[in-house]
Scaffold this motif. Structure first.
Motif, short mmCIF file in Angstrom:
data_model
loop_
_atom_site.label_atom_id
_atom_site.label_comp_id
_atom_site.label_asym_id
_atom_site.label_seq_id
_atom_site.Cartn_x
_atom_site.Cartn_y
_atom_site.Cartn_z
N GLY A 1 89.02 48.84 76.26
CA GLY A 1 88.95 49.32 77.64
C GLY A 1 88.98 50.83 77.75
N ALA A 2 88.57 51.51 76.70
CA ALA A 2 88.60 52.98 76.72
C ALA A 2 87.47 53.53 75.88
CB ALA A 2 89.94 53.49 76.18
N ARG A 3 87.01 54.71 76.26
CA ARG A 3 86.01 55.40 75.45
C ARG A 3 86.71 56.06 74.28
NH1 ARG A 3 81.60 59.89 77.60
NH2 ARG A 3 80.20 59.75 75.80
N LEU A 4 86.23 55.81 73.07
CA LEU A 4 86.92 56.27 71.87
C LEU A 4 86.29 57.49 71.23
CD1 LEU A 4 87.50 52.73 70.31
CD2 LEU A 4 89.09 54.08 71.69
N PHE A 5 85.00 57.73 71.50
CA PHE A 5 84.29 58.87 70.92
C PHE A 5 83.49 59.59 71.99
CE2 PHE A 5 84.72 55.98 67.29
CZ PHE A 5 85.18 56.82 66.30
N VAL A 6 83.27 60.87 71.77
CA VAL A 6 82.31 61.64 72.55
C VAL A 6 81.33 62.28 71.57
CG1 VAL A 6 83.82 62.11 74.49
CG2 VAL A 6 83.83 63.66 72.54
N LEU B 1 84.27 47.57 70.14
CA LEU B 1 85.67 47.98 70.12
C LEU B 1 86.05 48.69 71.41
CD1 LEU B 1 88.33 48.23 68.56
CD2 LEU B 1 87.43 50.32 67.51
N GLU B 2 85.16 49.52 71.93
CA GLU B 2 85.45 50.24 73.18
C GLU B 2 85.58 49.27 74.34
OE1 GLU B 2 83.68 54.71 72.60
OE2 GLU B 2 82.27 53.16 73.26
N ALA C 1 90.43 43.26 64.10
CA ALA C 1 90.87 44.15 63.01
C ALA C 1 89.69 44.71 62.24
CB ALA C 1 91.82 43.39 62.07
N ASP C 2 88.64 43.92 62.07
CA ASP C 2 87.50 44.40 61.29
C ASP C 2 86.77 45.53 62.00
OD1 ASP C 2 85.95 44.10 58.86
OD2 ASP C 2 84.31 43.43 60.15
N ASP C 3 86.81 45.53 63.35
CA ASP C 3 86.18 46.62 64.09
C ASP C 3 86.90 47.94 63.81
OD1 ASP C 3 84.27 44.99 65.20
OD2 ASP C 3 85.33 44.72 67.11
N LEU C 4 88.18 47.87 63.50
CA LEU C 4 88.94 49.09 63.22
C LEU C 4 88.43 49.77 61.96
CD1 LEU C 4 92.58 47.91 64.03
CD2 LEU C 4 91.03 49.24 65.47
N ARG C 5 87.92 48.97 61.03
CA ARG C 5 87.37 49.54 59.80
C ARG C 5 86.17 50.42 60.13
NH1 ARG C 5 83.81 47.20 55.83
NH2 ARG C 5 83.66 45.37 57.17
N PHE C 6 85.32 49.98 61.02
CA PHE C 6 84.15 50.77 61.44
C PHE C 6 84.61 52.00 62.22
CE2 PHE C 6 82.44 46.71 60.41
CZ PHE C 6 81.12 46.92 60.05
N GLY D 1 77.10 51.33 65.28
CA GLY D 1 77.09 51.62 66.71
C GLY D 1 77.50 50.41 67.54
N ARG D 2 77.00 49.24 67.16
CA ARG D 2 77.33 48.02 67.89
C ARG D 2 78.81 47.68 67.78
NH1 ARG D 2 74.22 45.03 65.37
NH2 ARG D 2 75.65 43.82 64.06
#
Length: 301
Positions: free
Chosen positions: A45-50, A40-41, A4-9, A34-35
């Protein structure tokens, strides 16, 4: 497993579009951000940003995750608000962003009921006349002249309002009555600074008075109102500003009738908060009671 904390980032990067800006908002360094995004990615199991020229943009998977991340954030905010407030009382800060005319002439003098009902609630009113007023999402409730298109914001029509041409009685005494639109070419017209105007809804002169160019320009409606009161020319003003002012005369009522609309916007993650619901209800009541605003059929979420 997604932490859940990764969602904040994740949410901070999605809103700012830049690691450095997200890091500043989170109070950490950009390498940490960035880390956490990489972590989180891997977990999702998915790329979240480009990477794009304008910064970090959400992928399709990122867009789907953002809906759930905001729901988690909304639940946590609602829980913190409920646990941190005395039952039956609202506290904290409520920031309302609005166009300068609405903020100064409707909102500021009209929040007495909200203050009386919730004396522990601190109010912040931020005003500006620009299209990106709500873009940063640094607001709890936003009012805009165009329907917001930014991601993660819930929006509804709030009110319609009329505008008209106004000049001071002294100006008309000096320059004579104005009987038709063509005569405005011979008068000083007051308007917005064209090069700074990025809101199509405020380009009144282009549509209502084609060919008429302002001799006096300001970047906000308060300046235009004051210039008209001072007898410097003719201005297109909202009726909620000009009609109650006995120093101004409404001219060309039949031939120049303009209407515009205000939209209500709330960040999706905040819409469950009690203070947001209270502000929303107060704004609806404010519009219903105002003599120069007309409530629309869609004012709730």
């Amino acid at each position: 497993m997604i932490a859940a904390d990764d969602l904040r980032f994740f949410l901070e990067v999605s809103r700012t579009g830049k690691l450095v800006a997200a890091a500043r908002g989170l109070g950490v360094d950009h390498t940490t951000v960035g880390r956490r995004i990489t972590q989180l990615e891997k977990a999702s199991g998915a790329r979240l940003f480009v990477r794009a020229p304008g910064g970090w943009e959400l992928t399709e998977a990122g867009e789907r995750l953002a809906i759930h991340a905001e729901a988690v954030e909304s639940s946590l905010l609602a829980a913190a608000e409920e646990l941190g407030s005395t039952p039956g009382r609202l506290s904290g800060t409520l920031r309302i962003a609005a166009p300068d005319g609405f903020g100064a002439f409707v909102l500021s003098p009209g929040l007495g009921n909200l203050r009386a009902r919730y004396p522990d609630l601190k109010l912040e009113i931020v005003t500006a006349t620009r299209l990106n007023l709500l873009a940063s999402k640094e607001f709890d409730v936003g009012i805009s002249l165009a329907r917001p298109t930014i991601r993660g914001v819930v929006s509804f029509e709030l009110a319609e309002y009329p505008l008209g041409l106004y000049a001071s009685a002294q100006y008309l005494q000096r320059h004579g009555p104005i009987s038709n639109v063509d005569e405005l070419h011979e008068h000083s017209v007051i308007g917005y600074v064209d090069s700074l105007l990025d809101i199509p809804a405020l380009r009144f002169l282009d549509t209502a008075l084609p060919g008429v160019r302002p001799a006096i320009q300001t970047n906000n409606v308060t300046g235009q109102w004051m210039a008209a009161v001072a007898g410097l020319g003719v201005a297109v003003l909202p009726s909620y500003i000009a009609a109650p002012d006995s120093r101004l005369v409404h001219i060309l009522k039949e031939s120049v009738a303009i209407r515009r609309k205000y939209w209500l916007a709330v960040p999706r993650e905040l819409q469950r908060l009690a203070r947001i619901r209270a502000a929303h209800q107060e704004l609806k009541e404010l519009v219903l009671a105002h003599p120069y605003l007309e409530a629309t059929s869609s004012t709730g979420y």
